[in-house]
Design a protein around this motif. Structure first.
Motif, mmCIF file in Angstrom:
data_model
loop_
_atom_site.group_PDB
_atom_site.id
_atom_site.type_symbol
_atom_site.label_atom_id
_atom_site.label_comp_id
_atom_site.label_asym_id
_atom_site.label_seq_id
_atom_site.Cartn_x
_atom_site.Cartn_y
_atom_site.Cartn_z
ATOM 1 N N ARG A 100 0.843 -1.198 0.000
ATOM 2 C CA ARG A 100 0.000 0.000 0.000
ATOM 3 C C ARG A 100 0.879 1.249 0.000
ATOM 4 O O ARG A 100 1.697 1.447 0.881
ATOM 5 C CB ARG A 100 -0.921 -0.004 1.216
ATOM 6 N N GLU A 101 0.675 2.089 -0.971
ATOM 7 C CA GLU A 101 1.536 3.251 -1.163
ATOM 8 C C GLU A 101 1.434 4.255 -0.018
ATOM 9 O O GLU A 101 2.382 4.992 0.253
ATOM 10 C CB GLU A 101 1.178 3.947 -2.482
ATOM 11 N N ALA A 102 0.302 4.291 0.674
ATOM 12 C CA ALA A 102 0.123 5.284 1.747
ATOM 13 C C ALA A 102 1.180 5.133 2.835
ATOM 14 O O ALA A 102 1.630 6.117 3.428
ATOM 15 C CB ALA A 102 -1.272 5.156 2.354
ATOM 16 N N GLY A 103 1.603 3.899 3.097
ATOM 17 C CA GLY A 103 2.584 3.693 4.152
ATOM 18 C C GLY A 103 3.949 4.244 3.819
ATOM 19 O O GLY A 103 4.732 4.566 4.727
ATOM 20 N N LEU A 104 4.279 4.367 2.523
ATOM 21 C CA LEU A 104 5.591 4.868 2.130
ATOM 22 C C LEU A 104 5.861 6.257 2.695
ATOM 23 O O LEU A 104 6.984 6.582 3.064
ATOM 24 C CB LEU A 104 5.711 4.909 0.602
ATOM 25 N N PHE A 105 4.826 7.076 2.745
ATOM 26 C CA PHE A 105 4.997 8.448 3.236
ATOM 27 C C PHE A 105 5.444 8.458 4.689
ATOM 28 O O PHE A 105 6.260 9.299 5.094
ATOM 29 C CB PHE A 105 3.667 9.205 3.086
ATOM 30 N N TRP A 106 4.931 7.524 5.489
ATOM 31 C CA TRP A 106 5.144 7.582 6.934
ATOM 32 C C TRP A 106 6.355 6.814 7.415
ATOM 33 O O TRP A 106 6.877 7.111 8.498
ATOM 34 C CB TRP A 106 3.889 7.079 7.655
ATOM 35 N N VAL A 107 6.830 5.840 6.668
ATOM 36 C CA VAL A 107 7.934 5.008 7.160
ATOM 37 C C VAL A 107 9.176 5.841 7.439
ATOM 38 O O VAL A 107 9.764 5.781 8.527
ATOM 39 C CB VAL A 107 8.242 3.867 6.162
ATOM 40 N N GLY A 108 9.620 6.637 6.476
ATOM 41 C CA GLY A 108 10.809 7.456 6.685
ATOM 42 C C GLY A 108 10.616 8.499 7.764
ATOM 43 O O GLY A 108 11.539 8.809 8.535
ATOM 44 N N THR A 109 9.415 9.051 7.828
ATOM 45 C CA THR A 109 9.119 10.067 8.842
ATOM 46 C C THR A 109 9.218 9.487 10.246
ATOM 47 O O THR A 109 9.840 10.075 11.141
ATOM 48 C CB THR A 109 7.705 10.633 8.598
ATOM 49 N N TRP A 110 8.630 8.303 10.462
ATOM 50 C CA TRP A 110 8.697 7.677 11.787
ATOM 51 C C TRP A 110 10.101 7.172 12.100
ATOM 52 O O TRP A 110 10.514 7.149 13.266
ATOM 53 C CB TRP A 110 7.671 6.557 11.899
ATOM 54 N N LEU A 111 10.858 6.782 11.091
ATOM 55 C CA LEU A 111 12.240 6.385 11.343
ATOM 56 C C LEU A 111 13.073 7.592 11.790
ATOM 57 O O LEU A 111 13.931 7.467 12.676
ATOM 58 C CB LEU A 111 12.850 5.745 10.088
ATOM 59 N N ALA A 112 12.833 8.758 11.193
ATOM 60 C CA ALA A 112 13.522 9.972 11.644
ATOM 61 C C ALA A 112 13.147 10.284 13.090
ATOM 62 O O ALA A 112 14.005 10.652 13.912
ATOM 63 C CB ALA A 112 13.159 11.145 10.730
ATOM 64 N N PHE A 113 11.877 10.142 13.417
ATOM 65 C CA PHE A 113 11.416 10.283 14.799
ATOM 66 C C PHE A 113 12.162 9.314 15.709
ATOM 67 O O PHE A 113 12.604 9.680 16.811
ATOM 68 C CB PHE A 113 9.908 10.012 14.843
ATOM 69 N N SER A 114 12.305 8.062 15.269
ATOM 70 C CA SER A 114 12.947 7.036 16.079
ATOM 71 C C SER A 114 14.401 7.384 16.385
ATOM 72 O O SER A 114 14.897 7.127 17.490
ATOM 73 C CB SER A 114 12.868 5.683 15.351
#
Length: 268
Positions: free
Chosen positions: A200-214
């Protein structure tokens, strides 16, 4: 290109967060009502916040210069500030910085709400197959790992009715970290990663963002643990080496994933 509001938002947050961090590290009055353990954890968060200020400013400049990955890192840094300042505003005794805490929390939260649609419209992600899969797996693994750690402490406590030592040491009724992680952050990690793994393409937007948060969150945890250990305080649940590994994995995974981001062509 980043909207002009990004630089204004960033400038205000850089000033306010720097004020709270420097005061927390240098002025004993800020945490004078806290237990020694909780005060040291707060100062570790202050150190992490200074790192976040640097990342926020650099990401804003790079986004303004046309870097799509920088826009997603900027968003991840805002999410980190929301997380951190919920804790300051809710779990630190009232002090002269309280309204500044609330201001940072408000600016960060509204910054996320205002700029997510902007980034969703302007950023496209085309990571290679490997850069789609293993960063998503890493994010899910981090979410499951921390959920397991918190539940291993909380489930026995709720069954036995005995307050965990980490709460008594920090002088807290409940730990806000447990609340935010288990209700919002860790489910977001898992759902974002699983979304990508399911194509699902929607998850692509959030993966990098949450990894930066991590990366930022893990760095602040390590700083807090170093301070508490140096002061001879007990109560650290997560080994510093393990969190350091999480930081490194998150950083490498974020880089691998975000380098596939680009700004959408005008009219595209």
């Amino acid at each position: 290109m980043a909207p002009r509001s990004v630089l204004t938002w960033t400038g205000a947050l850089v000033v306010l967060v720097t004020v709270t961090s420097v005061a927390g590290l240098l002025d004993p009055r800020v945490y004078q009502e806290e237990t020694a353990n909780w005060a040291l954890q707060a100062q570790g968060q202050d150190v992490g916040n200074l790192l976040a200020v640097v990342v926020l400013a650099l990401a804003a400049r790079r986004w303004a210069a046309g870097s799509a990955p920088a826009g997603l890192v900027w968003l991840g840094t805002l999410l980190y500030l929301v997380y951190a300042f919920v804790i300051y505003a809710m779990a630190v005794h009232l002090n002269y910085l309280f309204l500044v805490y609330v201001a940072v929390l408000g600016l960060s939260a509204w910054g996320v709400l205002v700029h997510v649609p902007v980034l969703r419209r302007s950023v496209v992600l085309h990571p290679g197959e490997g850069a789609r899969t293993w960063p998503a797996v890493a994010l899910v693994a981090i979410g499951v790992l921390f959920a397991g750690l918190w539940l291993a402490e909380l489930v026995p406590a709720t069954v036995s009715g005995q307050v965990p030592a980490t709460l008594t040491g920090a002088g807290l009724v409940v730990n806000p970290v447990h609340v935010i992680d288990l209700s919002v952050v860790l489910p977001a990690f898992v759902l974002s990663g699983v979304s990508v793994l399911r194509g699902r393409e929607a998850g692509l937007f959030w993966v990098g963002t949450w990894l930066a948060f991590s990366v930022l969150m893990g760095s602040s945890i390590v700083a807090a643990m170093v301070l508490t250990t140096a002061a001879g305080q007990s109560g650290a649940v997560v080994p510093a080496v393990m969190v350091s590994v999480v930081v490194v994995v998150s950083l490498v995974a974020a880089w691998a994933h975000l380098r596939g981001a680009a700004l959408r062509e005008p009219g595209g």
